[in-house]
Design an enzyme around this catalytic site. Structure first.
Site, PDB file in Angstrom:
ATOM      1  N   ASP A  79       0.638  -1.126   0.231  1.00  0.00           N
ATOM      2  CA  ASP A  79      -0.677  -0.197  -0.373  1.00  0.00           C
ATOM      3  C   ASP A  79       0.158   1.509  -0.011  1.00  0.00           C
ATOM      4  O   ASP A  79       2.429   1.320   0.326  1.00  0.00           O
ATOM      5  CB  ASP A  79      -0.696   0.078   1.396  1.00  0.00           C
ATOM      6  CG  ASP A  79      -2.092  -0.994   1.620  1.00  0.00           C
ATOM      7  OD1 ASP A  79      -1.754  -1.846   0.363  1.00  0.00           O
ATOM      8  OD2 ASP A  79      -2.483  -0.871   2.406  1.00  0.00           O
ATOM      9  N   HIS A 130      -6.089   3.005  -4.448  1.00  0.00           N
ATOM     10  CA  HIS A 130      -6.404   3.490  -2.523  1.00  0.00           C
ATOM     11  C   HIS A 130      -6.511   4.574  -1.958  1.00  0.00           C
ATOM     12  O   HIS A 130      -5.855   5.140  -0.877  1.00  0.00           O
ATOM     13  CB  HIS A 130      -4.330   3.412  -1.926  1.00  0.00           C
ATOM     14  CG  HIS A 130      -4.212   2.900  -0.372  1.00  0.00           C
ATOM     15  ND1 HIS A 130      -4.980   1.985   0.322  1.00  0.00           N
ATOM     16  CD2 HIS A 130      -3.394   3.347   0.562  1.00  0.00           C
ATOM     17  CE1 HIS A 130      -4.939   1.842   1.981  1.00  0.00           C
ATOM     18  NE2 HIS A 130      -3.330   3.172   1.671  1.00  0.00           N
ATOM     19  N   HIS A 221       3.890  -1.906   2.795  1.00  0.00           N
ATOM     20  CA  HIS A 221       4.385  -0.496   2.613  1.00  0.00           C
ATOM     21  C   HIS A 221       5.341  -0.811   2.136  1.00  0.00           C
ATOM     22  O   HIS A 221       6.573  -0.643   2.668  1.00  0.00           O
ATOM     23  CB  HIS A 221       3.228   0.131   2.977  1.00  0.00           C
ATOM     24  CG  HIS A 221       2.942   0.475   4.563  1.00  0.00           C
ATOM     25  ND1 HIS A 221       2.218  -0.711   5.435  1.00  0.00           N
ATOM     26  CD2 HIS A 221       1.481   0.541   4.721  1.00  0.00           C
ATOM     27  CE1 HIS A 221       0.949  -0.575   5.515  1.00  0.00           C
ATOM     28  NE2 HIS A 221       0.769   0.321   4.929  1.00  0.00           N
TER      29      HIS A 221
HETATM   30 ZN    ZN Z   1      -2.255   3.108   3.773  1.00  0.00          ZN
END
Ligand code: ZN
Length: 254
Positions: A79, A130, A221
């Site tokens: 992400d 996102h 991430h």
């Molecule tokens: Zn995020």
């Protein structure tokens, strides 16, 4: 005479009974092995049927434990990117290993680093939405909710030429009431690496290895060096253990 006939008859019945059981057992096993072989061969096939939308504490137990199939599949998801330094490093590592992942990017970062979105698509990764500016979708009004998603999908669709179908809501916060009006599929996760918190390669890898099971979606991430190192390490270790890495769409729908 009658007695002999009876004895033969009983033997024959028993014989056919045993043979029938053996025959059906062989047929059933054969079919299952064939299914497994076909599944193994079919690129992009998956044994996972459905696991999106569960909460982050994970409701996605190992769904398939068929002893006839040894394939274990998980999806790595990243992400908040793309990041100008760490995303290319991660893409290099994925490419070297022949692994496909799923990237849930923000509209802001996609606009800033369009070449990385194009590279992701070219190298076969799945790209998801996102939001544009990483907003908490359950806390904003309907107008912002749609604007954040639509703006981002538009940017991504222009860059990739593909429809964006999946959304990872920031913080895992999704608005169920508006979902019906939204033509996107929310994807949460089963294993949270907490990489943003520890920023420590070993801690991230250890946490994932402790919890990972067949069919899991792993949250990471691509904004930290420690995450890139941990992800590549995890790929090497889990590959040794028989895991396969697939994109989220493969895991959920194939
Ligand atoms: Zn995020």
């Amino acid at each position: 005479m009658n007695k002999t006939y009876k004895r033969v008859s009983t033997k024959a019945v028993l014989y056919w009974l045993v043979m029938s059981i053996l025959f059906f057992d062989i047929v059933i096993q054969g079919n299952r092995l064939l299914d497994c072989a076909l599944e193994t061969d079919a690129e992009g096939s998956s044994r996972q049927e459905q696991n999106a939308g569960q909460d982050q504490t994970g409701g996605n137990d190992a769904m398939d434990s068929d002893p006839y199939c040894d394939i274990i599949r998980v999806a790595l998801t990243f992400d908040d990117g793309p990041h100008p330094v760490y995303t290319p490093m991660l893409l290099d590592g994925l490419q070297e290993r022949g692994v496909k992942a799923t990237f849930f990017v923000t509209g802001e970062n996609a606009e800033a680093y369009p070449e990385l979105i194009e590279r992701m698509r070219k190298e076969g990764h799945l790209i998801g939405n996102h939001t544009y500016s990483h907003v908490e979708l359950s806390a904003v009004g309907e107008e912002t909710f749609f604007k954040e998603l639509e703006q981002t999908s538009q940017i991504l669709e222009e860059l990739t030429g593909e429809e964006i179908l999946f959304v990872r809501p920031p913080y895992g916060e999704w608005n169920k009431e508006i979902e019906a009006l939204c033509n996107m599929f929310p994807v949460l996760w089963d294993v949270d690496s907490l990489d943003w918190s520890s920023k420590n390669t070993q801690a991230v890898a250890k946490r994932v290895l402790k919890d990972v099971e067949d069919g899991d979606i792993i949250l990471m991430h691509d904004s930290y060096l420690s995450t890139v190192e941990a992800a590549l390490y995890l790929i090497d270790v889990l590959t040794e253990q028989g895991y396969e890495f697939v994109t989220v769409d493969e895991l959920l729908f194939d």
